[in-house]
Design an enzyme around this catalytic site. Structure first.
Site, PDB file in Angstrom:
ATOM      1  N   HIS A 143       0.837  -1.204   0.000  1.00  0.00           N
ATOM      2  CA  HIS A 143       0.000   0.000   0.000  1.00  0.00           C
ATOM      3  C   HIS A 143       0.873   1.256   0.000  1.00  0.00           C
ATOM      4  O   HIS A 143       0.642   2.185  -0.788  1.00  0.00           O
ATOM      5  CB  HIS A 143      -0.905  -0.033   1.233  1.00  0.00           C
ATOM      6  N   GLU A 144       1.875   1.280   0.876  1.00  0.00           N
ATOM      7  CA  GLU A 144       2.740   2.464   0.965  1.00  0.00           C
ATOM      8  C   GLU A 144       3.607   2.623  -0.275  1.00  0.00           C
ATOM      9  O   GLU A 144       3.817   3.743  -0.762  1.00  0.00           O
ATOM     10  CB  GLU A 144       3.606   2.380   2.225  1.00  0.00           C
ATOM     11  N   HIS A 147       1.635   4.217  -2.958  1.00  0.00           N
ATOM     12  CA  HIS A 147       1.580   5.676  -2.831  1.00  0.00           C
ATOM     13  C   HIS A 147       2.806   6.314  -3.479  1.00  0.00           C
ATOM     14  O   HIS A 147       2.711   7.384  -4.094  1.00  0.00           O
ATOM     15  CB  HIS A 147       1.522   6.084  -1.358  1.00  0.00           C
ATOM     16  N   GLU A 227      -6.479   6.467  -1.036  1.00  0.00           N
ATOM     17  CA  GLU A 227      -6.388   5.291  -0.177  1.00  0.00           C
ATOM     18  C   GLU A 227      -6.997   4.070  -0.856  1.00  0.00           C
ATOM     19  O   GLU A 227      -6.441   2.969  -0.801  1.00  0.00           O
ATOM     20  CB  GLU A 227      -7.084   5.562   1.161  1.00  0.00           C
TER      21      GLU A 227
END
EC number: 3.4.24.-
Length: 299
Positions: A143-144, A147, A227
């Site tokens: 997820h990070e 980003h 998100e």
């Protein structure tokens, strides 16, 4: 889809800059009119402060954000499990290896920062590392890393910088109101005030009072869809939707972070670090975990 999202994020960066600088300008105009004797002078001062904040964050975002959150840098020897997961996810995402940090906090959380994939960093809390298994940790780090790959971190970096500048300037203005009041104008000044100037002054006073809330709302507007995309992108990297779902369910049960998290940087985290309740839930920068899980189940 991914390249379209990256292009949209770049456009959002300019829109974000415009909205924040307009808000800064209004606050500065009010400060200038009330205390400096020149609304235009206050506007210029506010824009200069905002520009300095943005430039500082672009070149020093990793160090600044990590220091704000008490993070310490680690390497392959000091945190091999976290380091190798970050390394694997970065390799799959085809981005340079980010710097790796740990935040000593028993809650479960993680975030990424930087202005581009070339100078990005990923941080995880000790609580996250203690509770998550390998598949769940891959989901969180994926997820990070998403980003970073999607250039969300650039938007977040600019948002943190300008929200901090707005909050600082508005706080100073409110303190000046409480302690000294505004600059007194003589009758000639008042008589010569144009209707447009009065309108701008009223708007500026409103901006001074509501600026921190407005900054939060702007962050809210740009944060939620990022998100959802990062969750989906993480599954694309790991090929394991259940790992991401399990990680989110654990994050939903996590306690608030014990150390103070600045309002401006709260949106960087994968999970809301404050776990606020009541009316404050309306201003979450994150979509509800249940909604994020439901979207992943539909993939």
């Amino acid at each position: 889809m991914l390249f379209d999202q990256i292009a949209r994020n770049k456009r959002k960066t300019w829109l974000l800059l415009l909205v924040f600088f307009l808000l800064l300008g209004l606050v500065g105009y009010g400060v200038g009119n009330l205390w400096l004797g020149s609304g235009f002078g206050g506007l210029i001062l506010a824009l200069v402060i905002g520009f300095i904040y943005v430039v500082t964050m672009i070149f020093q975002s990793t160090n600044v954000v990590m220091a704000m959150n008490g993070a310490r840098e680690v390497d392959e020897q000091t945190a091999p499990n976290l380091y190798h997961v970050v390394e694997d996810m970065a390799m799959v995402a085809q981005i340079p290896m980010p710097r790796v940090f740990i935040v000593d906090d028993p809650s479960m959380n993680a975030f990424a920062t930087g202005s581009s994939p070339k100078n990005a960093a990923v941080a995880a809390t000790t609580g996250l590392l203690a509770v998550m298994n390998r598949e769940e940790l891959e989901g969180v780090i994926g997820h990070e890393v998403s980003h970073i790959r999607n250039y969300d971190i650039r938007i977040s970096t600019i948002a943190v910088a300008l929200a901090s500048a707005i909050t600082m300037l508005a706080g100073m203005a409110r303190n000046m109101m409480l302690w000294g009041g505004g600059r007194r104008r003589n009758d000639d000044d008042r008589d010569g005030s144009s209707g447009l100037e009065i309108v701008f002054l009223i708007l500026s006073l409103i901006a001074i009072i509501l600026a921190p809330l407005a900054a939060t709302l702007v962050q809210l507007a740009i944060s939620r869809q990022r998100e959802f995309l990062a969750d989906a992108s993480s599954v694309e990297l790991t090929r394991n939707p259940q790992g991401m779902i399990n990680a989110l369910l654990k994050l939903d049960n996590s306690a608030p972070m014990q150390h103070h998290v600045d309002d401006a940087s709260a949106a960087l985290f994968i999970n809301d670090p404050k776990k606020e309740s009541g009316l404050q839930k309306l201003f979450y920068t994150h979509p509800p975990i249940s909604e994020r899980v439901e979207r992943l189940k539909q993939m």
